[in-house]
Design an enzyme around this catalytic site. Structure first.
Site, PDB file in Angstrom:
ATOM      1  CG  LEU A  75      36.036 -19.479  26.575  1.00 23.92           C
ATOM      2  CD1 LEU A  75      34.839 -18.689  26.078  1.00 23.92           C
ATOM      3  CD2 LEU A  75      36.854 -20.017  25.425  1.00 23.92           C
ATOM      4  CB  CYS A  76      40.310 -18.513  32.377  1.00 25.39           C
ATOM      5  SG  CYS A  76      38.896 -17.961  33.313  1.00 25.39           S
ATOM      6  CG  HIS A  77      43.766 -15.133  28.490  1.00 26.07           C
ATOM      7  ND1 HIS A  77      42.523 -14.546  28.463  1.00 26.07           N
ATOM      8  CD2 HIS A  77      44.241 -15.085  27.223  1.00 26.07           C
ATOM      9  CE1 HIS A  77      42.266 -14.156  27.223  1.00 26.07           C
ATOM     10  NE2 HIS A  77      43.285 -14.468  26.455  1.00 26.07           N
ATOM     11  CG  MET A 113      36.783 -15.460  35.373  1.00 25.03           C
ATOM     12  SD  MET A 113      35.081 -15.397  35.993  1.00 25.03           S
ATOM     13  CE  MET A 113      34.769 -17.103  36.343  1.00 25.03           C
ATOM     14  CD  GLU A 114      42.245 -15.687  36.920  1.00 24.64           C
ATOM     15  OE1 GLU A 114      42.533 -16.257  35.855  1.00 24.64           O
ATOM     16  OE2 GLU A 114      41.511 -14.675  36.963  1.00 24.64           O
ATOM     17  CG  ASP A 128      36.265 -32.760  51.344  1.00 30.59           C
ATOM     18  OD1 ASP A 128      35.524 -33.749  51.116  1.00 30.59           O
ATOM     19  OD2 ASP A 128      37.491 -32.863  51.545  1.00 30.59           O
TER      20      ASP A 128
END
Length: 161
Positions: A75-77, A113-114, A128
């Site tokens: 739901l992120c733009h 969120m970014e 990793d």
């Protein structure tokens, strides 16, 4: 506590309409860290990882991840970000690597969120790149430490960051 904006009147998930929101400068800062054995940290610090430059690769991965958060989180733009800074710091006291990301734009929706995605992916990249020598590494403390802009104003993490 306010209503969850990603839920409609029926309680179903939807993308928030930001069309009528004012454009403001929005900034978010997130942090996290990877805890590892001191010997593993020495490999990272001394540039001896077989896969190459751990910190440089993780920095680039974090930047790339911030730009693609909308592809990972439903739901992120999609956003036109004006700044993404990802900093990785060796911390002998952990021992491990601290990651901090700052994301900025002038727009109608925030960039929390970014910033969180940048930190998460940078931490995963560190893992990793040296997992062959230390499978016991773990990622901790991924959190938002600052957010500004928009209707809800400024948020600062309480206590030591």
């Amino acid at each position: 506590m306010s209503r969850l904006t990603h839920l409609d009147q029926k309680g179903e998930a939807h993308m928030v309409d930001v069309g009528d929101k004012a454009e403001t400068v929005r900034v978010a800062v997130a942090e996290g860290h990877v805890v590892m054995q001191a010997e593993t940290l020495a490999i990272v610090r001394d540039g001896e990882a077989k896969k190459g430059d751990v910190l440089g690769t993780a920095r680039l991965a974090g930047i790339m991840a911030a730009k693609r958060a909308h592809e990972l989180i439903p739901l992120c733009h999609p956003l036109l970000l004006s700044k993404i800074a990802v900093d990785l710091t060796i911390d002998e006291t952990l021992p491990g690597v601290r990651v901090r990301a700052e994301v900025k734009l002038t727009g109608k929706t925030g960039v929390e969120m970014e910033a969180l995605t940048a930190v998460s992916v940078a931490c995963l990249t560190v893992y990793d790149m040296v997992k062959a020598v230390d499978r016991a590494m773990h990622i901790e403390g991924v959190r938002l430490v600052h957010k500004s802009g928009g209707k809800s104003g400024t948020y600062e993490l309480a206590g030591p960051a």
